[in-house]
Design an enzyme around this catalytic site. Structure first.
Site, PDB file in Angstrom:
ATOM      1  CG  ASP A   1      -2.165 -20.026  -1.821  1.00  6.93           C
ATOM      2  OD1 ASP A   1      -1.551 -19.993  -0.731  1.00  6.93           O
ATOM      3  OD2 ASP A   1      -1.751 -20.674  -2.801  1.00  6.93           O
TER       4      ASP A   1
ATOM      5  CE1 TYR B   1      -3.591  -2.514   0.461  1.00  7.43           C
ATOM      6  CE2 TYR B   1      -4.645  -0.570   1.365  1.00  7.43           C
ATOM      7  CZ  TYR B   1      -4.728  -1.850   0.864  1.00  7.43           C
ATOM      8  OH  TYR B   1      -5.958  -2.448   0.759  1.00  7.43           O
TER       9      TYR B   1
ATOM     10  CG  ASP C   1      -8.111  -4.592   1.943  1.00  7.01           C
ATOM     11  OD1 ASP C   1      -9.050  -4.177   2.644  1.00  7.01           O
ATOM     12  OD2 ASP C   1      -8.076  -4.471   0.705  1.00  7.01           O
TER      13      ASP C   1
ATOM     14  CE  LYS D   1       1.671 -17.589  -3.233  1.00  9.61           C
ATOM     15  NZ  LYS D   1       0.694 -18.692  -3.318  1.00  9.61           N
TER      16      LYS D   1
ATOM     17  CG  ASP E   1     -13.661  -6.961   2.835  1.00 11.25           C
ATOM     18  OD1 ASP E   1     -13.336  -6.213   3.784  1.00 11.25           O
ATOM     19  OD2 ASP E   1     -14.246  -6.553   1.814  1.00 11.25           O
TER      20      ASP E   1
HETATM   21  C1  IPM Z   1     -10.288  -1.137   4.442  1.00  8.94           C
HETATM   22  C2  IPM Z   1     -10.605  -0.521   3.117  1.00  8.94           C
HETATM   23  C3  IPM Z   1      -9.460   0.402   2.741  1.00  8.94           C
HETATM   24  C4  IPM Z   1      -8.210  -0.435   2.634  1.00  8.94           C
HETATM   25  C5  IPM Z   1      -9.681   1.230   1.476  1.00  8.94           C
HETATM   26  C6  IPM Z   1     -10.956   2.032   1.549  1.00  8.94           C
HETATM   27  C7  IPM Z   1      -8.506   2.110   1.182  1.00  8.94           C
HETATM   28  O1  IPM Z   1     -10.821  -1.505   2.160  1.00  8.94           O
HETATM   29  O2  IPM Z   1     -10.153  -0.391   5.423  1.00  8.94           O
HETATM   30  O3  IPM Z   1     -10.197  -2.354   4.509  1.00  8.94           O
HETATM   31  O4  IPM Z   1      -7.976  -1.070   1.622  1.00  8.94           O
HETATM   32  O5  IPM Z   1      -7.451  -0.448   3.593  1.00  8.94           O
HETATM   33 MG    MG Z   2     -10.881  -3.474   2.945  1.00 10.76          MG
END
Ligand code: IPM
Ligand code: MG
Length: 357
Positions: free
Chosen positions: A224, A141, A248, A192, A252
């Protein structure tokens, strides 16, 4: 002394959900001697529209001066064609890096009341309680060099750099091991290392660090495989520690094991427990302004703020119990709704939590 809390509602559903958390904090202020002063600032697309930048100087100044920050969400369709340097997400990334909020804690726990909301079988997810510790200010990032360049043949090439120093790996490792000491004493480090040297170093440093925490059992997993194991048998995990981008993605994924990303809070902390608190979900522009969003992730983020930055574990527990109680009452926003439950709006959900307090 009165603590300063900066509210950054941001975009999309951000303002609606932050408003519910503010109601909760107001009650704590008046009824439970929480001594905080809340001010509001602009971030993301909302800031871009006013100042031409997603992180205006005055917001950054206020963020640096605050004891804690509560953020809603950033981003939306109308800003998607902007240059990446001024997109709403840059506001968020700018606060993370300027405030050195390197440790992102993303719990994924299943509320027993919501066992049916998960798309996975109840026996796979019941009792689920995972903590993802994501490194937040390094990795691909933020790595340099980065950009889009034109090659000699005239073709364009995009490039980013995946870097981690030993210091960066160690400090996020400590956070993970210390969290595990308070939980089930297991850390799974995700990398990885079979392909990327940067994560070969990551694995080596984590292995060394584990010697300082003899009670904690450290394992390693390729990303993975970790993605697969999370849906195959998520309860094998206690704490997962990983870099910025893998974290990230996996957070999710982990959030959906619990049924709704609308329930999950997060904390982003610096070395002194100063932090920014935000729901794990995004700005949900499709339902913005309709009083439909689930405010519980934001309210639970405020609870994390009470715990980590404001030194009020007692009030954090009260808020978490109030959330559990409204779920027991059968109140559900659309994202967690199921047959036989009572469908409520964003503000009704906020009011219900306030009523519990
Ligand atoms: C998160 C979001 C952010 C990230 C985006 C909005 C930049 O997806 O906080 O997980 O990727 O960190
Ligand atoms: Mg995110």
């Amino acid at each position: 002394m009165t603590k300063q809390v900066l509210l950054l509602p941001g975009d999309g559903i951000g303002p609606e959900i932050v408003a519910q958390a503010v109601k909760v904090l107001d009650v704590l202020n008046t009824k439970y001697n929480l001594d905080i002063n809340m001010t509001e600032g602009l971030v993301g697309g909302a800031a871009y529209d006013v100042h031409g930048h997603p992180l205006p100087d005055e917001t950054l100044k206020a963020a640096l001066a605050a004891d804690a920050i509560l953020l809603g969400a950033v981003g939306g369709y109308q800003w998607e064609s902007l240059d990446i340097s001024v997109r709403p997400e840059k506001g968020l990334l700018g606060i993370r890096s300027n405030l050195k909020l390197f440790a992102n804690l993303r719990p994924a726990m299943l509320y027993p009341q919501l066992a049916n909301a998960s798309t996975l079988k109840p026996e796979v997810v019941s009792g689920l309680d995972i903590l993802i510790v994501r490194e937040l200010t390094g990795g691909i990032y933020f790595g340099q060099p980065r950009g889009i360049r034109t090659l000699e043949n005239g073709e364009r090439q995009g490039y980013n750099t995946y870097v981690y120093s030993e210091t960066e790996i160690k400090r996020i490792g400590h956070v993970a091991f210390q969290a595990a000491m308070k939980r089930n004493k297991k850390v799974c480090s995700v990398d990885k290392a079979n392909v990327l040297e940067v994560t070969e170093l990551w694995r080596e440093v984590m292995t060394d660090l584990a010697k300082e925490y003899p009670e904690v059992q450290l394992s390693h997993m390729y990303v993975d495989n970790a993605a697969m194991q999370l849906v195959r048998n998520p309860k094998q995990f206690d704490v997962i520690v990983t870099g910025n981008m893998f974290g990230d993605i996996l957070s999710d994924e982990a959030s959906m094991l619990t049924g709704s990303i609308g329930m999950l809070p997060s904390a982003s902390l610096d070395a002194h427990n100063k932090g920014m608190y935000e729901p794990s979900h995004g700005s949900a522009p499709d339902i913005a302004g309709q009083n439909l969003a689930n405010p519980l992730a934001t309210i639970l983020s405020a609870a994390m703020m009470l715990r980590y930055s404001l030194g009020r574990e007692d009030l954090a527990v009260k808020v978490e119990q109030a959330v559990s109680a409204v779920l027991d009452q059968g109140l559900r926003t659309g994202d967690i709704f199921s047959e036989g439950m009572t469908r409520v709006s964003t503000s009704q959900m906020g009011d219900a939590v306030v009523a519990q307090l």
